[in-house]
Design a protein around this motif. Sequence first.
Motif, mmCIF file in Angstrom:
data_model
loop_
_atom_site.group_PDB
_atom_site.id
_atom_site.type_symbol
_atom_site.label_atom_id
_atom_site.label_comp_id
_atom_site.label_asym_id
_atom_site.label_seq_id
_atom_site.Cartn_x
_atom_site.Cartn_y
_atom_site.Cartn_z
ATOM 1 N N LYS A 250 44.140 29.829 112.922
ATOM 2 C CA LYS A 250 44.500 29.555 114.315
ATOM 3 C C LYS A 250 45.886 30.077 114.666
ATOM 4 N N LEU A 251 46.750 30.276 113.663
ATOM 5 C CA LEU A 251 48.097 30.785 113.898
ATOM 6 C C LEU A 251 48.151 32.308 113.991
ATOM 7 N N ALA A 252 47.083 32.977 113.560
ATOM 8 C CA ALA A 252 47.078 34.446 113.544
ATOM 9 C C ALA A 252 46.970 35.000 114.963
ATOM 10 N N CYS A 253 47.697 36.094 115.186
ATOM 11 C CA CYS A 253 47.673 36.736 116.504
ATOM 12 C C CYS A 253 46.601 37.816 116.599
ATOM 13 N N GLY A 254 46.251 38.406 115.489
ATOM 14 C CA GLY A 254 45.303 39.508 115.503
ATOM 15 C C GLY A 254 43.861 39.040 115.557
ATOM 16 N N ASP A 255 42.975 40.003 115.388
ATOM 17 C CA ASP A 255 41.545 39.717 115.382
ATOM 18 C C ASP A 255 41.186 39.054 114.054
ATOM 19 N N THR A 256 40.617 37.873 114.122
ATOM 20 C CA THR A 256 40.283 37.113 112.906
ATOM 21 C C THR A 256 38.782 37.085 112.627
ATOM 22 N N ALA A 257 38.028 37.931 113.297
ATOM 23 C CA ALA A 257 36.568 37.911 113.143
ATOM 24 C C ALA A 257 36.143 38.171 111.702
ATOM 25 N N MET A 258 36.765 39.147 111.042
ATOM 26 C CA MET A 258 36.405 39.451 109.650
ATOM 27 C C MET A 258 36.783 38.294 108.728
ATOM 28 N N ASN A 259 37.920 37.671 109.006
ATOM 29 C CA ASN A 259 38.337 36.527 108.199
ATOM 30 C C ASN A 259 37.366 35.369 108.359
ATOM 31 N N GLU A 260 36.940 35.113 109.584
ATOM 32 C CA GLU A 260 35.996 34.028 109.836
ATOM 33 C C GLU A 260 34.663 34.317 109.159
ATOM 34 N N LEU A 261 34.225 35.566 109.204
ATOM 35 C CA LEU A 261 32.993 35.953 108.519
ATOM 36 C C LEU A 261 33.144 35.764 107.011
ATOM 37 N N SER A 262 34.304 36.116 106.489
ATOM 38 C CA SER A 262 34.580 35.938 105.069
ATOM 39 C C SER A 262 34.554 34.459 104.683
ATOM 40 N N VAL A 263 35.113 33.602 105.543
ATOM 41 C CA VAL A 263 35.104 32.159 105.285
ATOM 42 C C VAL A 263 33.667 31.647 105.223
ATOM 43 N N TYR A 264 32.832 32.071 106.164
ATOM 44 C CA TYR A 264 31.425 31.654 106.159
ATOM 45 C C TYR A 264 30.705 32.161 104.915
ATOM 46 N N ALA A 265 30.945 33.424 104.553
ATOM 47 C CA ALA A 265 30.273 34.001 103.383
ATOM 48 C C ALA A 265 30.662 33.271 102.103
ATOM 49 N N VAL A 266 31.956 33.005 101.942
ATOM 50 C CA VAL A 266 32.415 32.300 100.744
ATOM 51 C C VAL A 266 31.899 30.865 100.736
ATOM 52 N N ALA A 267 31.897 30.220 101.899
ATOM 53 C CA ALA A 267 31.378 28.849 101.978
ATOM 54 C C ALA A 267 29.895 28.811 101.615
ATOM 55 N N LEU A 268 29.151 29.817 102.063
ATOM 56 C CA LEU A 268 27.729 29.870 101.703
ATOM 57 C C LEU A 268 27.544 30.124 100.218
ATOM 58 N N LEU A 269 28.320 31.051 99.673
ATOM 59 C CA LEU A 269 28.199 31.394 98.262
ATOM 60 C C LEU A 269 28.630 30.228 97.376
ATOM 61 N N PHE A 270 29.813 29.682 97.638
ATOM 62 C CA PHE A 270 30.360 28.637 96.787
ATOM 63 C C PHE A 270 29.827 27.258 97.146
ATOM 64 N N GLY A 271 29.265 27.118 98.318
ATOM 65 C CA GLY A 271 28.719 25.826 98.721
ATOM 66 C C GLY A 271 27.220 25.729 98.537
#
Length: 194
Positions: free
Chosen positions: A95-116
């Motif tokens: 939420k503090l990032a100024c740039g485009d965080t779409a790839m980061n959010e996708l990465s968070v979902y992918a890791v959550a799916l993999l590790f969860g």
Amino acid sequence: MIPFTACAAQYFCLMFGAMECFLLAVMAYDGYMAICNPLKYSIIREEKACLQMAASSWISGIPVQIGQMSQLFSLPFCDSNRLNHFSCAITPVLKLACGDTAMNELSVYAVALLFGTAPFLLILVSCVKIISTILKLPSATGKHKTFSTCSSHLIVVTLFFGSAIITYLRPKSSHSGGVNKFLSLLYTMFNPMI
């Protein structure tokens, strides 16, 4: 307020969360073997096999979380370094990032799916097999004793995966600061204490 370097150092705690996902799956497998295959249980209880399963659980989270951390902290950040959270978890830092965080959010979902999802499904399959084995036991005392052995693990798994899944896999628009703080306390503080 927290400096970004201190936040990055604190981010290493997420590796322990990833490790815990796999360690809970290994514990479920251990319970499955002890209850459903007691004659083969001595094979997996050898010190070398236990050490390998524990070490693979501990090591598995390191490369992925380091990759996520470097991806996250390579983003441009705005002037604010105030987090509405107890720790430097992924979503408040994003939420503090100024740039485009779409790839980061996708990465968070992918890791959550993999590790969860993968460990959770392994745990779920183990629990179903354990419960079906318990129900086949002839004595009520045996059923009670066996189920009481598994129930503490089921409580920890439910609290850990439930709170983590709600935190990391729900849509960004429904993220509430208060709910995220409470859920993070569940899976970072309450579960390890149990």
